[in-house]
Scaffold this motif. Structure first.
Motif, PDB file in Angstrom:
ATOM      1  N   ARG A  54      -2.144 -13.158  13.029  1.00  0.00           N
ATOM      2  CA  ARG A  54      -0.786 -12.997  13.544  1.00  0.00           C
ATOM      3  C   ARG A  54       0.005 -14.295  13.478  1.00  0.00           C
ATOM      4  O   ARG A  54       1.207 -14.300  13.160  1.00  0.00           O
ATOM      5  CB  ARG A  54      -0.815 -12.489  14.988  1.00  0.00           C
ATOM      6  N   THR A  95       5.104  -0.242   8.646  1.00  0.00           N
ATOM      7  CA  THR A  95       5.334  -1.593   8.153  1.00  0.00           C
ATOM      8  C   THR A  95       6.795  -1.963   8.298  1.00  0.00           C
ATOM      9  O   THR A  95       7.684  -1.200   7.902  1.00  0.00           O
ATOM     10  CB  THR A  95       4.961  -1.706   6.659  1.00  0.00           C
ATOM     11  N   ARG A 152       3.300  -2.903  11.851  1.00  0.00           N
ATOM     12  CA  ARG A 152       2.807  -4.211  11.446  1.00  0.00           C
ATOM     13  C   ARG A 152       4.001  -5.018  10.951  1.00  0.00           C
ATOM     14  O   ARG A 152       4.741  -4.570  10.076  1.00  0.00           O
ATOM     15  CB  ARG A 152       1.788  -4.061  10.318  1.00  0.00           C
ATOM     16  N   SER A 175       0.828  -1.225   0.000  1.00  0.00           N
ATOM     17  CA  SER A 175       0.000   0.000   0.000  1.00  0.00           C
ATOM     18  C   SER A 175       0.852   1.260   0.000  1.00  0.00           C
ATOM     19  O   SER A 175       0.497   2.275   0.611  1.00  0.00           O
ATOM     20  CB  SER A 175      -0.974   0.012   1.192  1.00  0.00           C
ATOM     21  N   PRO A 179       0.298 -10.998   4.017  1.00  0.00           N
ATOM     22  CA  PRO A 179      -0.603  -9.842   3.894  1.00  0.00           C
ATOM     23  C   PRO A 179      -0.811  -9.139   5.233  1.00  0.00           C
ATOM     24  O   PRO A 179      -0.678  -9.740   6.305  1.00  0.00           O
ATOM     25  CB  PRO A 179      -1.919 -10.471   3.407  1.00  0.00           C
ATOM     26  N   PHE A 180      -1.166  -7.851   5.141  1.00  0.00           N
ATOM     27  CA  PHE A 180      -1.461  -7.071   6.351  1.00  0.00           C
ATOM     28  C   PHE A 180      -2.559  -7.714   7.191  1.00  0.00           C
ATOM     29  O   PHE A 180      -2.496  -7.701   8.416  1.00  0.00           O
ATOM     30  CB  PHE A 180      -1.919  -5.654   5.968  1.00  0.00           C
ATOM     31  N   ASP A 181      -3.582  -8.257   6.515  1.00  0.00           N
ATOM     32  CA  ASP A 181      -4.759  -8.743   7.238  1.00  0.00           C
ATOM     33  C   ASP A 181      -4.672 -10.213   7.626  1.00  0.00           C
ATOM     34  O   ASP A 181      -5.640 -10.787   8.118  1.00  0.00           O
ATOM     35  CB  ASP A 181      -6.025  -8.503   6.415  1.00  0.00           C
ATOM     36  N   ALA A 182      -3.514 -10.838   7.424  1.00  0.00           N
ATOM     37  CA  ALA A 182      -3.367 -12.241   7.817  1.00  0.00           C
ATOM     38  C   ALA A 182      -3.341 -12.356   9.336  1.00  0.00           C
ATOM     39  O   ALA A 182      -2.857 -11.462  10.033  1.00  0.00           O
ATOM     40  CB  ALA A 182      -2.088 -12.824   7.232  1.00  0.00           C
ATOM     41  N   ARG A 196       1.351 -14.628  10.085  1.00  0.00           N
ATOM     42  CA  ARG A 196       2.366 -13.617   9.799  1.00  0.00           C
ATOM     43  C   ARG A 196       3.673 -13.920  10.520  1.00  0.00           C
ATOM     44  O   ARG A 196       4.754 -13.560  10.037  1.00  0.00           O
ATOM     45  CB  ARG A 196       1.862 -12.222  10.192  1.00  0.00           C
TER      46      ARG A 196
END
Length: 554
Positions: free
Chosen positions: A361, A318, A340, A239, A356-359, A364
């Protein structure tokens, strides 16, 4: 436009080229023209910050035009390979875009490469020019080294410096800082346009280098159609926008430095901060310039645990972690200070993964995510075969896609084993897939290839063993990785010797005389009567690794 056909470059299948161009994942225009479009759109915005100052997109575009024109007027022709051995600076970025604008092909060698590696790479690609960092001649004289390489080469004839601290007396060396400064804007643009006119999407833009699994590094041709867009895909996944301020504190002239750092920032008009590869200065510059997005390799994980990291983390949104399984305390430290934390896995040959950001934790922190691009194809294969294993099982990671090469440069025999029959690249990494909400998350579980990963630089064990055996006292040698908290792994050499006892300085002196890059030198030596063997007669590397782990301080 007639495409230059180089039989040493493996082409993408025509049907895939057509699909990539029609879908827009490949560009029709050369890479340098993509940069120019961004520079014209974001002209007054800051493009690069280094330790000495900053430059806008408009200034960077003009200055790289002037240097490109000087390159061309000095004899550099489209398609000529140019060796890069330089650090992180605005001038390095100018040189990068200038070579591309002149139609040359940057060859992304490491600053630490020496005659063993540079001689091979230069001869293989037919390098015409050499750009070296001349800022610390007291430590290693890169100009003298480049002259030695030119004297032994049949093609090297142009020499340029970045960051020179000596008087410009030599007539055979030109400093990038002043090169082309007297070329007017319109004249420079005409020269650049002429150089770009014959370039197409299937022409080679950049030569990256592999970590080397069968000796010296293999050459990776990256194309005009895909290479800039690989950086754009990285920027899109994170992003990034023109408001982004990124930092790349690892070496820039490397696939991660270019894709995730330079192109991954400039493709959207952002600003990249390029500090020296030293913790205190890098973290201070991150804090001063409000860096919101950065990538840390394994050798930098200890930066995150330092007190100096806290001011640097103030604006961070990020943090991408790369290079090894990430310790939980590092992951927690990043997120505890408000950013993040994501993970990535990538290679000069192409494919990146990114969580991805929305994965969740857990995914991630324990996986390197799904592939970067929707068009990336991934298979987990039975090692040595082409049969896919089931999700959840460990096998060899193989990939294919619009930015993953279909073959190494001038390596027909090796390509036959490095790629499957239908064009998937065998990475040599062991991996497994976890499926979550229809996405395939990859975790790296080890490697098939006998490589040592020292702070992100891959050391081929077979190559180093062969070099050690050239010592008159070494009868046999085996090198293995030993764990290291800072770099992840370092080299331990097990030797069978004759004569006086050999130690680390003896081996380093031997390898230096052979012109071997310093990062490959062993940092521990174990002398043994004979190398242990498995039941099938192979050196028992697993046993040797366990042995050195047991010998290290707790």
């Amino acid at each position: 436009m007639t495409r230059r056909v180089d039989p040493r470059v493996v082409p993408y299948p025509p049907a895939r080229v057509e699909r990539y161009l029609s879908s827009g994942v490949w560009d029709e225009i050369p890479l340098a023209q993509s940069f120019r479009a961004v520079a014209e759109r974001f002209g007054p915005r800051t493009a690069v910050i280094d330790e000495k100052g900053s430059v806008t997109y408009r200034e960077l575009d003009l200055r790289s035009d002037q240097v490109a024109a000087a390159f061309a007027m000095g004899g550099l022709e489209p398609g000529d390979p140019v060796l890069f051995q330089i650090g992180n600076s605005i001038t390095s970025v100018v040189a990068w875009y200038a070579v591309l604008k002149a139609g040359g092909i940057p060859v992304a060698t490491l600053a630490g490469h020496r005659a063993h590696e540079i001689g091979h790479i230069s001869n293989l690609v037919g390098a015409v020019a050499h750009i070296v960092d001349d800022s610390t001649p007291d430590r290693f004289d890169m100009v003298a080294f480049a002259r030695e390489q030119a004297a032994q080469s049949g093609t090297l004839r142009l020499l340029f410096t970045v960051g020179s601290v000596r008087d410009p007396e030599a007539i055979d060396v030109e400093a990038i800082e002043t090169l082309g400064a007297d070329v007017d804007r319109q004249g420079a643009r005409r020269v650049v346009d002429a150089a770009q006119a014959g370039l197409g999407p299937e022409d080679v833009a950049v030569y990256q280098l592999s970590g080397g699994t069968t000796g010296v590094p293999k050459v990776i041709p990256r194309l005009h159609g895909e290479y800039w867009n690989n950086g754009l895909a990285w920027a899109t996944a994170l992003s990034r926008t023109e408001e982004s301020v990124t930092c790349h504190a690892a070496p820039l002239i490397h696939n991660a430095g270019i894709t995730c750092g330079l192109h991954g920032t400039h493709s959207v008009g952002g600003c990249i901060v390029l500090p020296p590869t030293e913790r205190s200065t890098a973290l201070r510059m991150m804090a001063e310039h409000g860096v919101d997005d950065t990538i840390f390799g394994h050798g930098m994980f200890n930066w995150i645990q330092s007190e100096e990291y806290e001011p640097a983390a103030a604006a961070l949104r990020t943090v991408v972690l790369s290079g090894a399984k990430v310790p939980e305390e590092v992951f927690a430290r990043v997120e505890g200070l408000g950013a993040r934390a994501l993970q990535t896995f990538g290679m000069g040959e192409g494919m990146f993964t990114l969580t991805p950001f929305d994965a969740p934790r857990e995914l991630r922190s324990t996986t390197v995510g799904p592939p970067l691009a929707a068009d990336d194809e991934v298979r987990i294969l039975e090692p040595g075969g082409e049969q896919e294993v089931s999700d959840g099982e460990v096998g060899e990671l193989a990939c294919r896609g619009w930015y993953t090469i279909p073959g190494y440069f001038s390596s027909g025999e090796h390509n036959a084993s490095a790629f499957t029959a239908d064009g998937f690249f065998r990475t040599g990494d062991l991996a497994r897939v976890t499926v979550h909400d229809g996405q395939r998350f990859i975790s790296i579980e080890g490697r098939l290839k006998d490589l040592i990963n020292r702070g992100g630089e891959k050391i081929n064990a077979e190559e180093l063993e062969g070099l050690l055996r050239r010592h008159p006292q070494v009868q046999d040698a085996a090198v293995v990785a030993m764990p290291d908290k800072v770099l992840g792994e370092r080299v331990c050499a097990y030797l069978v010797t004759t004569g006086p006892r050999l130690d680390v300085p003896d081996l380093q002196e031997h390898l230096e005389a052979l012109g071997v890059a310093k990062y490959k030198w062993p940092e521990r030596v174990e002398l043994i009567d004979q190398l242990p063997r498995t039941q099938v007669g192979k050196i028992d590397k697993k046993g040797l690794r366990q042995r050195v782990v047991g010998a290290l301080p707790a």
